[in-house]
Design a protein around this motif. Structure first.
Motif, PDB file in Angstrom:
ATOM      1  N   ASN A 164     -10.115  46.548 -10.731  1.00  0.00           N
ATOM      2  CA  ASN A 164     -10.359  45.145 -10.389  1.00  0.00           C
ATOM      3  C   ASN A 164     -11.375  44.511 -11.341  1.00  0.00           C
ATOM      4  O   ASN A 164     -11.233  43.369 -11.746  1.00  0.00           O
ATOM      5  N   ALA A 167      -9.783  43.797 -14.669  1.00  0.00           N
ATOM      6  CA  ALA A 167      -8.786  42.731 -14.509  1.00  0.00           C
ATOM      7  C   ALA A 167      -9.510  41.380 -14.413  1.00  0.00           C
ATOM      8  O   ALA A 167      -9.090  40.390 -15.026  1.00  0.00           O
ATOM      9  N   CYS A 171      -9.662  37.965 -17.232  1.00  0.00           N
ATOM     10  CA  CYS A 171      -9.291  36.580 -16.884  1.00  0.00           C
ATOM     11  C   CYS A 171     -10.286  35.569 -17.454  1.00  0.00           C
ATOM     12  O   CYS A 171     -10.061  34.365 -17.374  1.00  0.00           O
ATOM     13  N   GLU A 233      -0.303  45.121 -16.394  1.00  0.00           N
ATOM     14  CA  GLU A 233      -0.068  44.788 -14.982  1.00  0.00           C
ATOM     15  C   GLU A 233      -0.426  43.335 -14.670  1.00  0.00           C
ATOM     16  O   GLU A 233       0.198  42.718 -13.814  1.00  0.00           O
ATOM     17  N   ILE A 234      -1.447  42.793 -15.357  1.00  0.00           N
ATOM     18  CA  ILE A 234      -1.815  41.404 -15.052  1.00  0.00           C
ATOM     19  C   ILE A 234      -1.107  40.431 -16.021  1.00  0.00           C
ATOM     20  O   ILE A 234      -1.326  39.232 -15.968  1.00  0.00           O
ATOM     21  N   ARG A 236      -1.313  39.795 -19.212  1.00  0.00           N
ATOM     22  CA  ARG A 236      -2.135  38.986 -20.107  1.00  0.00           C
ATOM     23  C   ARG A 236      -2.348  39.745 -21.408  1.00  0.00           C
ATOM     24  O   ARG A 236      -2.410  40.976 -21.404  1.00  0.00           O
ATOM     25  N   LEU A 302      -3.107  44.300  -8.537  1.00  0.00           N
ATOM     26  CA  LEU A 302      -3.595  43.536  -9.693  1.00  0.00           C
ATOM     27  C   LEU A 302      -2.773  42.273  -9.914  1.00  0.00           C
ATOM     28  O   LEU A 302      -3.154  41.408 -10.704  1.00  0.00           O
ATOM     29  N   GLU A 303      -1.669  42.176  -9.205  1.00  0.00           N
ATOM     30  CA  GLU A 303      -0.797  40.993  -9.295  1.00  0.00           C
ATOM     31  C   GLU A 303      -1.595  39.694  -9.129  1.00  0.00           C
ATOM     32  O   GLU A 303      -1.304  38.680  -9.740  1.00  0.00           O
ATOM     33  N   ARG A 304      -2.665  39.753  -8.311  1.00  0.00           N
ATOM     34  CA  ARG A 304      -3.430  38.526  -8.038  1.00  0.00           C
ATOM     35  C   ARG A 304      -4.137  37.980  -9.286  1.00  0.00           C
ATOM     36  O   ARG A 304      -4.623  36.851  -9.279  1.00  0.00           O
ATOM     37  N   TYR A 305      -4.254  38.792 -10.354  1.00  0.00           N
ATOM     38  CA  TYR A 305      -4.910  38.325 -11.577  1.00  0.00           C
ATOM     39  C   TYR A 305      -3.902  37.745 -12.580  1.00  0.00           C
ATOM     40  O   TYR A 305      -4.277  37.347 -13.672  1.00  0.00           O
ATOM     41  N   ARG A 306      -2.620  37.750 -12.214  1.00  0.00           N
ATOM     42  CA  ARG A 306      -1.626  37.183 -13.131  1.00  0.00           C
ATOM     43  C   ARG A 306      -1.716  35.658 -13.096  1.00  0.00           C
ATOM     44  O   ARG A 306      -2.049  35.091 -12.052  1.00  0.00           O
TER      45      ARG A 306
END
Ligand SMILES: NC(=O)c1ccc[n+]([C@@H]2O[C@H](COP(=O)([O-])OP(=O)(O)OC[C@H]3O[C@@H](n4cnc5c(N)ncnc54)[C@H](OP(=O)(O)O)[C@@H]3O)[C@@H](O)[C@H]2O)c1
Length: 318
Positions: A164, A167, A171, A233-234, A236, A302-306
């Motif tokens: 986390n 990630a 961002c 996974e994110i 980026r 980790l999807e939430r950081y996409r």
């Protein structure tokens, strides 16, 4: 099967909540011992009415520890810190606290004790975290020889502090990801549910008494490979900047004084050493657990950081 009373000290933390959920599912009675029970109320619905109880406890206070372990069949000590803060330092928590729990458990006639340590625990280690974990293991063994000691590598799961963290860092616009020490340090990330399963087995079965286990996942990654996995996974793209250990230490000298510091000097010291299961160690498989690959789990949280959450496309397809 008889249902045990298991005291879980530190049961509201990252690993603790998975341990409590699993023990509750197995119908054991659970006494969660933490400093702030009001912040641990979310654990109660994990069991039936009255199955999960909360008790104010501080492992730096012997009387509260004695109360917490009284009448328990098993005790699990999950209390650990990554950096000193307030009255909590490595000696008082990892050494004196662990010893106090082991002595109280022995005095109360507790049958099984599970102590959470960490890979790299060694009283002669340069890092204060690793040396205090090593001292703690020695103190626990002396007070309670039948204790089961579990040493995880870095643990991954929804609320983890490692995947986390990077990630989140990825961002931040225009900030390269730091490849501390060139990114060569090796890790063997282990899934939090596998660690919880290991804790539950050691706390409820006699077969693992007196043994030490090193808990790692099925695959070893370099620090660079972990950052690459996070970025994939994110979804980026991000520059990685090699940062030599001495430079990371200078940076950590300034950031380390902050509460919840992103990096401390002691963590830079830890990063100099591989964090993988030793070749001769007993492992998750010796506990009858098949380790879960990081690739099958980290994407789920980790999807939430996409950029567009679940609708983001992989970087090469974007
Ligand atoms: N997470 C990892 O990647 C990892 C890797 C290797 C080893 N470990 C070890 O595994 C154990 C659990 O880690 P974690 O990540 O779950 O830790 P965590 O999330 O920081 O949880 C720590 C728990 O301990 C409680 N606590 C803190 N100080 C206390 C005290 N003085 N007396 C009683 N309770 C206290 C906290 O609740 P209150 O603040 O409410 O008291 C919390 O429930 C630790 O020993 C850690 O060193 C973790």
């Amino acid at each position: 099967m008889t249902r045990d009373l298991v005291t879980v000290i530190g049961g509201s933390g990252f690993i603790g909540r998975y341990v409590v959920r699993l023990l509750a599912k197995q119908k054991h009675r659970i006494r969660v011992a933490v400093r702030h029970p009001n912040e641990a109320l979310f654990l109660k619905p994990m069991g039936d009415v009255g199955q999960v109880q909360l008790l104010p406890t501080n492992i730096r206070n012997a009387a509260s520890v004695a109360r917490a372990v009284d009448g328990a069949d098993a005790v699990v000590n999950l209390v650990g810190i990554l950096q000193p803060s307030g009255h909590e330092d490595f000696q008082s928590v990892h050494v004196n606290g662990a010893e106090a729990v082991a002595k109280a458990a022995a005095a109360a006639g507790v049958r099984r004790l599970v102590q959470l340590s960490a890979i790299g625990a060694d009283r002669n280690a340069e890092s204060a975290y690793a040396s205090s974990k090593g001292e703690g293991e020695i103190a626990v063994r002396a007070a309670f020889p039948a204790a089961t000691i579990l040493r995880p590598s870095i643990v991954f799961g929804d609320e983890d502090g490692f995947f986390n963290r990077f990630a989140r860092l990825a961002c931040i616009p225009r900030l390269p990801l730091p490849l501390i020490g060139g990114g060569k340090t090796r890790f063997q990330p282990v899934y939090v549910c596998d660690v919880a399963e290991a804790v539950a087995r050691a706390a409820t079965q006699d077969a693992f008494a007196g043994q030490t286990f090193e808990l790692g996942g099925p695959k070893v990654y370099s620090f660079r490979e972990i950052l690459e996995l996070v970025l994939a996974e994110i979804r980026r793209d991000k520059m990685m900047l090699p940062v030599p250990f001495f430079a990371a230490k200078i940076g950590a000298f300034f950031t380390g004084i902050l509460p919840n510091a992103p990096l401390t000097m002691d963590q830079v010291e830890l990063l100099k050493h591989d964090n993988v299961v030793s070749p001769d160690a007993r492992t998750l498989r010796d506990l009858g657990i098949d380790p879960t690959p990081a690739e099958s789990i980290v994407g789920t949280y980790l999807e939430r950081y996409r950029k567009q959450g679940q609708f983001s496309k992989p970087v090469e397809a974007a």
